[in-house]
Scaffold this motif. Structure first.
Motif, mmCIF file in Angstrom:
data_model
loop_
_atom_site.group_PDB
_atom_site.id
_atom_site.type_symbol
_atom_site.label_atom_id
_atom_site.label_comp_id
_atom_site.label_asym_id
_atom_site.label_seq_id
_atom_site.Cartn_x
_atom_site.Cartn_y
_atom_site.Cartn_z
ATOM 1 N N HIS A 184 0.832 -1.205 0.000
ATOM 2 C CA HIS A 184 0.000 0.000 0.000
ATOM 3 C C HIS A 184 0.865 1.252 0.000
ATOM 4 O O HIS A 184 0.603 2.214 -0.737
ATOM 5 C CB HIS A 184 -0.926 0.003 1.220
ATOM 6 N N ASN A 187 2.239 2.072 -3.222
ATOM 7 C CA ASN A 187 1.224 2.611 -4.127
ATOM 8 C C ASN A 187 0.576 3.891 -3.594
ATOM 9 O O ASN A 187 -0.515 4.267 -4.020
ATOM 10 C CB ASN A 187 0.153 1.548 -4.389
ATOM 11 N N SER A 189 -0.868 4.662 -0.795
ATOM 12 C CA SER A 189 -2.128 4.539 -0.075
ATOM 13 C C SER A 189 -1.852 4.170 1.375
ATOM 14 O O SER A 189 -0.727 3.817 1.735
ATOM 15 C CB SER A 189 -3.044 3.499 -0.731
ATOM 16 N N PRO A 191 -1.512 2.209 4.830
ATOM 17 C CA PRO A 191 -1.079 0.816 5.067
ATOM 18 C C PRO A 191 -2.120 -0.025 5.780
ATOM 19 O O PRO A 191 -1.931 -0.463 6.910
ATOM 20 C CB PRO A 191 0.181 1.004 5.924
ATOM 21 N N ALA A 197 -6.736 -4.701 -2.065
ATOM 22 C CA ALA A 197 -5.496 -5.013 -2.779
ATOM 23 C C ALA A 197 -5.748 -5.220 -4.268
ATOM 24 O O ALA A 197 -4.958 -4.811 -5.121
ATOM 25 C CB ALA A 197 -4.858 -6.266 -2.179
ATOM 26 N N THR A 200 -5.931 -1.849 -5.913
ATOM 27 C CA THR A 200 -4.907 -0.863 -5.567
ATOM 28 C C THR A 200 -3.533 -1.249 -6.088
ATOM 29 O O THR A 200 -2.791 -0.407 -6.598
ATOM 30 C CB THR A 200 -4.831 -0.674 -4.036
#
Length: 261
Positions: A184, A187, A189, A191, A197, A200
């Protein structure tokens, strides 16, 4: 109105009507997917109920209040996630899953996100949001490194002993507590485990993540453990701050142990 939003709006409307009858109530807000605009037909509803008088963590008080908001089928306290002020509830109408966090105005200052205010008295919640900052708990790289190689060795012990189902569960824990949050972060975003998932993470990341999911078979489990270790090492080296300290000795020793399985 989008059809999938109707059950949520109906529940919220009735909940507000009930809460307004309580002179001690300060406001009601919604976080999670409602606040981010990601609500779908399978979403739950994350509510924050703020009252002057403390309701939580007394379970009976929380359940009595929650029962006023709709036809309550079942509920339990959020101790398992370390939040005794949280009531996880299932309502009969549309079989709606609702998480209700019971807070006082003072407690509302400390929050992981800025929720959408659904109803309030004298703009109390709005003022608190404007005067304070939400802070999602950061991922602690050093905390994780200090534990990861012990965790990996523990998984190897379970595989070696033939406790395959325990090994599967433990790898799932590591995936949710370590690998998912790091992916995350990669990416950009929050955690949040392996939440969303599938939508994302990138295609290659998802392919590698799938390899960490094992069956109760020795060879498959060993392969999944290797993938967990490889993924952790690559993400750690790409994301950890400069102050981070690797435990190279532990990593080398555990890697040799797994290679000898």
């Amino acid at each position: 109105m989008q059809p999938h939003l109707q059950p949520f709006r109906t529940f919220i409307t009735k909940a507000i009507e009930s809460i307004q009858q309580d002179p001690d109530a300060v406001g009601l807000a919604a976080g999670g997917s409602w606040a981010s605009g990601d609500v779908d037909a399978y979403s739950d509803l994350d509510l924050v109920l703020v009252t002057n008088q403390k309701i939580a963590p007394e379970l009976e008080n929380m359940q009595v209040y929650a029962a006023k908001l709709g036809s309550l089928l079942a509920s339990f306290q959020g101790d398992h996630v370390g939040e005794p002020r949280l009531l996880i509830a299932l309502y009969e109408s549309s079989l709606l899953h609702v998480d209700i966090k019971f807070l006082t105005p003072g407690e509302f200052h400390d929050r992981v996100e800025d929720p959408i205010v659904l109803w309030e008295r004298e703009e109390i919640l709005t003022n608190i949001i404007q005067q304070s900052t939400a802070q999602y708990p950061p991922f602690d790289f050093q905390y994780t490194e200090d534990r990861f190689w012990i965790w990996a060795h523990y998984a190897a012990l379970k595989i070696g002993r033939g406790e395959y189902f325990e090994a599967i569960d433990f790898l799932a824990f590591v995936r949710n507590a370590v690998i998912g949050p790091m992916l995350h972060l990669k990416n950009s975003s929050l955690p949040r485990g392996v939440r969303r998932a599938e939508t994302t993470f990138g295609v290659t990341e998802l392919a590698r993540l799938r390899k960490t999911v094992a069956m109760p078979d020795r060879d498959v489990l060993v392969s999944s453990l290797w993938e967990v270790m490889y993924l952790y090492e690559s993400l750690r080296d790409a994301l950890a701050p400069e102050t981070f300290q690797k435990n190279t000795a532990a990593q080398l020793a555990v890697t040799r142990y797994v290679a000898a399985l």
